[in-house]
Every structure is written in structure tokens, then in C-alpha cells.
Scaffold this motif. Structure first.
Motif, mmCIF file in Angstrom:
data_model
loop_
_atom_site.group_PDB
_atom_site.id
_atom_site.type_symbol
_atom_site.label_atom_id
_atom_site.label_comp_id
_atom_site.label_asym_id
_atom_site.label_seq_id
_atom_site.Cartn_x
_atom_site.Cartn_y
_atom_site.Cartn_z
ATOM 1 N N SER A 69 -16.677 20.920 -4.561
ATOM 2 C CA SER A 69 -17.931 20.700 -5.284
ATOM 3 C C SER A 69 -18.917 19.785 -4.556
ATOM 4 O O SER A 69 -20.043 19.595 -5.013
ATOM 5 C CB SER A 69 -17.626 20.094 -6.667
ATOM 6 N N THR A 70 -18.501 19.227 -3.426
ATOM 7 C CA THR A 70 -19.366 18.314 -2.683
ATOM 8 C C THR A 70 -19.908 19.028 -1.446
ATOM 9 O O THR A 70 -19.146 19.624 -0.679
ATOM 10 C CB THR A 70 -18.607 17.053 -2.235
ATOM 11 N N THR A 71 -21.219 18.966 -1.273
ATOM 12 C CA THR A 71 -21.838 19.603 -0.106
ATOM 13 C C THR A 71 -21.985 18.611 1.043
ATOM 14 O O THR A 71 -21.915 17.393 0.843
ATOM 15 C CB THR A 71 -23.222 20.165 -0.452
ATOM 16 N N VAL A 72 -22.210 19.170 2.219
ATOM 17 C CA VAL A 72 -22.413 18.338 3.398
ATOM 18 C C VAL A 72 -23.642 17.450 3.221
ATOM 19 O O VAL A 72 -23.659 16.293 3.637
ATOM 20 C CB VAL A 72 -22.572 19.228 4.652
ATOM 21 N N ALA A 73 -24.675 17.984 2.591
ATOM 22 C CA ALA A 73 -25.915 17.233 2.395
ATOM 23 C C ALA A 73 -25.688 15.939 1.619
ATOM 24 O O ALA A 73 -26.432 14.963 1.782
ATOM 25 C CB ALA A 73 -26.946 18.099 1.684
ATOM 26 N N ALA A 74 -24.648 15.929 0.788
ATOM 27 C CA ALA A 74 -24.399 14.753 -0.048
ATOM 28 C C ALA A 74 -23.850 13.578 0.740
ATOM 29 O O ALA A 74 -23.992 12.426 0.297
ATOM 30 C CB ALA A 74 -23.437 15.126 -1.180
ATOM 31 N N ILE A 75 -23.219 13.824 1.870
ATOM 32 C CA ILE A 75 -22.596 12.722 2.612
ATOM 33 C C ILE A 75 -23.185 12.542 4.016
ATOM 34 O O ILE A 75 -22.748 11.665 4.749
ATOM 35 C CB ILE A 75 -21.076 12.926 2.736
ATOM 36 N N MET A 76 -24.156 13.356 4.378
ATOM 37 C CA MET A 76 -24.695 13.277 5.741
ATOM 38 C C MET A 76 -25.684 12.137 5.882
ATOM 39 O O MET A 76 -26.245 11.637 4.906
ATOM 40 C CB MET A 76 -25.380 14.597 6.112
ATOM 41 N N GLU A 77 -25.876 11.712 7.129
ATOM 42 C CA GLU A 77 -26.945 10.773 7.471
ATOM 43 C C GLU A 77 -28.216 11.567 7.694
ATOM 44 O O GLU A 77 -28.194 12.609 8.348
ATOM 45 C CB GLU A 77 -26.594 9.994 8.739
ATOM 46 N N SER A 78 -29.319 11.071 7.174
ATOM 47 C CA SER A 78 -30.592 11.780 7.320
ATOM 48 C C SER A 78 -31.018 11.816 8.781
ATOM 49 O O SER A 78 -30.768 10.889 9.555
ATOM 50 C CB SER A 78 -31.674 11.103 6.485
ATOM 51 N N ALA A 79 -31.671 12.897 9.166
ATOM 52 C CA ALA A 79 -32.135 13.039 10.550
ATOM 53 C C ALA A 79 -33.107 11.932 10.927
ATOM 54 O O ALA A 79 -33.204 11.551 12.095
ATOM 55 C CB ALA A 79 -32.795 14.405 10.743
ATOM 56 N N GLY A 80 -33.823 11.409 9.926
ATOM 57 C CA GLY A 80 -34.769 10.343 10.207
ATOM 58 C C GLY A 80 -34.103 9.052 10.636
ATOM 59 O O GLY A 80 -34.734 8.191 11.250
ATOM 60 N N ASP A 81 -32.803 8.900 10.320
ATOM 61 C CA ASP A 81 -32.072 7.691 10.687
ATOM 62 C C ASP A 81 -31.300 7.837 11.985
ATOM 63 O O ASP A 81 -30.660 6.891 12.439
ATOM 64 C CB ASP A 81 -31.085 7.322 9.564
ATOM 65 N N ILE A 82 -31.329 9.027 12.580
ATOM 66 C CA ILE A 82 -30.552 9.289 13.788
ATOM 67 C C ILE A 82 -31.415 9.017 15.025
ATOM 68 O O ILE A 82 -32.486 9.614 15.171
ATOM 69 C CB ILE A 82 -30.061 10.746 13.821
ATOM 70 N N PRO A 83 -30.985 8.146 15.926
ATOM 71 C CA PRO A 83 -31.749 7.918 17.161
ATOM 72 C C PRO A 83 -31.733 9.193 18.019
ATOM 73 O O PRO A 83 -30.687 9.832 18.188
ATOM 74 C CB PRO A 83 -30.974 6.791 17.865
ATOM 75 N N THR A 84 -32.874 9.580 18.512
ATOM 76 C CA THR A 84 -32.967 10.782 19.342
ATOM 77 C C THR A 84 -33.721 10.478 20.629
ATOM 78 O O THR A 84 -34.453 9.487 20.723
ATOM 79 C CB THR A 84 -33.695 11.915 18.599
ATOM 80 N N VAL A 85 -33.533 11.351 21.621
ATOM 81 C CA VAL A 85 -34.272 11.264 22.887
ATOM 82 C C VAL A 85 -34.858 12.630 23.175
ATOM 83 O O VAL A 85 -34.322 13.660 22.744
ATOM 84 C CB VAL A 85 -33.360 10.816 24.056
ATOM 85 N N GLY A 86 -35.949 12.644 23.914
ATOM 86 C CA GLY A 86 -36.592 13.902 24.264
ATOM 87 C C GLY A 86 -35.803 14.651 25.328
ATOM 88 O O GLY A 86 -35.140 14.046 26.168
ATOM 89 N N ALA A 87 -35.862 15.975 25.290
ATOM 90 C CA ALA A 87 -35.110 16.797 26.235
ATOM 91 C C ALA A 87 -35.526 16.535 27.681
ATOM 92 O O ALA A 87 -34.707 16.624 28.599
ATOM 93 C CB ALA A 87 -35.298 18.277 25.903
ATOM 94 N N GLU A 88 -36.805 16.205 27.898
ATOM 95 C CA GLU A 88 -37.300 15.987 29.259
ATOM 96 C C GLU A 88 -37.240 14.529 29.688
ATOM 97 O O GLU A 88 -37.710 14.183 30.778
ATOM 98 C CB GLU A 88 -38.751 16.497 29.374
ATOM 99 N N GLN A 89 -36.683 13.659 28.854
ATOM 100 C CA GLN A 89 -36.592 12.241 29.210
ATOM 101 C C GLN A 89 -35.608 12.059 30.362
ATOM 102 O O GLN A 89 -34.514 12.644 30.343
ATOM 103 C CB GLN A 89 -36.128 11.424 28.006
ATOM 104 N N PRO A 90 -35.966 11.279 31.391
ATOM 105 C CA PRO A 90 -35.044 11.055 32.520
ATOM 106 C C PRO A 90 -33.696 10.548 32.035
ATOM 107 O O PRO A 90 -33.623 9.703 31.145
ATOM 108 C CB PRO A 90 -35.774 10.000 33.359
ATOM 109 N N LEU A 91 -32.641 11.085 32.623
ATOM 110 C CA LEU A 91 -31.296 10.757 32.158
ATOM 111 C C LEU A 91 -30.987 9.278 32.335
ATOM 112 O O LEU A 91 -30.222 8.704 31.556
ATOM 113 C CB LEU A 91 -30.277 11.612 32.922
#
Length: 224
Positions: free
Chosen positions: A191-213
Motif C-alpha cells: 500500500s506504500t508507493t515509492v513517492a511516499a518515501i523518496m527524496e524530492s528531486a529539488g533536494d538532490i545535488p546535481t551537476v550538468g552533463a557538460e561540467q568538467p569531471l
């Protein structure tokens, strides 16, 4: 060198005598020795940074300057270690136990900067896209935890400890940890969905695909 000049002038201009004159003269000599020692052209000394900058200027490659200056620093450190070791063993009148200890201490730093330079060289020209795991597991936000356990965990056990979560259009909406799933009682998985326990995308640190490694690596290190 500025302190050397200051104490030297003070020793000449001021009416100093006895122990005070000796102290001022010694301070001038110590600062001159420290300044000259720091200009030895090998990392991690300041002279090594000058050498690194010169090689960088000539080659246009910052990592080449770093590696070259580190290698020179390693050579000088090993020379100090050998000279100091020979002195301790009574095989040479040059050097001392301090020469040995200073060489060992500086060698550790030179080794680290050399390793960093090598890594920097290998990552030059690469971007975040080059290091992306193409098979990173993605699960649906509306899937139940039972479906995730059966299809993503039990069906294909792996070392993945987190899963990206996408909506029905394929857009990234968050991330869920395996540990978060385990904290939910098993009788509630249906009865519990993934959305109920996931971290929001807004809280996840991200980097751009073209950013130097190399920048990505620094970001990972700074955020641990």
C-alpha cells in the motif's frame, strides 16, 4: 625576506649590544634561511609553486606543472633522506637527523600532490557525461514498495543502494534509498508507493552533463 631586511637594518641602525644584538642578528639569519629554503624548486615548497607555474605557462597544461614540480620535490626529498640517513649512520658529515625528518615529512606532501596531478591529467577533457553509469536503476514514482522489492532488488541483486525515481513521463522527480525502504514494515509495502518515501528531486545535488569531471570531483569532495 622582508623580516630579514627589517632585522638586519635594526641591527645596524639601533644601538644594540650584548644579547639583544645577538638575538636580532639570529632572527635575521633564521628568516633568510627560511626564505631561501622555501624557494627550493620542488613541491610542496613555495619554490615548487613557482616551478609549477613556469611549466604550466610553457605547456599550457596545469596538471603537467603540478606533476613536474612534485617529481622534482620527490627527488629533492629522497636526496635529503639519503644525506640525513648517511649522517645518522656515521657515513657522511653532511646533513643530520633533521635533514632526514624534514625529507620524510616533505616527501609525504610531494607524493600527494603528484598523485593529484596524475589524476588531474587523466580527467582533463572529460565531462560528467563521460562518468555517468548508463545502467543506473530507475523506478516509477507510482510503483509500490512490493514491486520495487520484487523487480529491482530480488530479481537482480546488485550493489546499488539508491534508485532514481521518475514519473510517468520519464522526468526525474526524486531518489529513494534501499535503507528507506527497509524502514517501512513489510506488511505496508503493497500500500506504500515509492513517492511516499523518496527524496524530492529539488533536494538532490546535481551537476550538468557538460561540467568538467575535475569540477565534479571537487564538488563530491566538498559535499562529502
Amino acid at each position: 625576506f622582508a623580516l630579514f631586511g627589517l632585522f638586519s637594518v635594526a641591527g645596524v641602525v639601533l644601538p644594540l649590544s650584548g644579547p639583544m644584538a645577538g638575538i636580532v642578528g639570529l632572527l635575521a639569519y633564521i628568516n633568510l634561511a627560511l626564505g631561501a629554503f622555501n624557494l627550493i624548486p620542488g613541491l610542496p615548497l613555495d619554490g615548487g609553486n613557482v616551478l609549477k607555474s613556469l611549466v604550466w605557462k610553457i605547456t599550457g597544461q596545469p596538471h603537467k606543472g603540478l606533476v613536474f614540480a612534485s617529481r622534482v620535490g620527490q627527488l629533492l626529498c629522497w636526496t635529503a633522506i639519503v644525506v640525513g640517513g648517511a649522517s645518522v649512520l656515521g657515513l657522511s658529515s653532511g646533513g643530520s637527523v633533521w635533514t632526514l625528518l624534514i625529507g620524510l615529512f616533505l616527501l609525504q606532501n610531494a607524493n600527494r600532490t603528484a598523485q593529484f596531478g596524475v589524476v588531474q591529467g587523466r580527467l582533463t577533457g572529460l565531462t560528467a557525461a563521460d562518468a555517468v553509469a548508463q545502467d543506473s536503476p530507475i523506478i516509477a514514482a507510482n510503483a509500490s514498495l512490493r514491486e520495487v522489492a520484487d523487480n529491482a532488488l530480488l530479481a537482480a541483486p546488485s550493489a546499488w543502494r539508491k534508485f532514481l525515481v521518475a514519473d510517468e513521463t520519464g522526468l526525474l522527480v526524486g531518489m529513494v534509498l534501499v535503507d528507506a525502504l527497509k524502514q517501512v514494515p513489510r506488511d505496508q509495502w503493497d500500500s506504500t508507493t515509492v513517492a511516499a518515501i523518496m527524496e524530492s528531486a529539488g533536494d538532490i545535488p546535481t551537476v550538468g552533463a557538460e561540467q568538467p569531471l575535475m569540477e565534479v570531483v571537487k564538488t563530491l569532495e566538498s559535499s562529502q
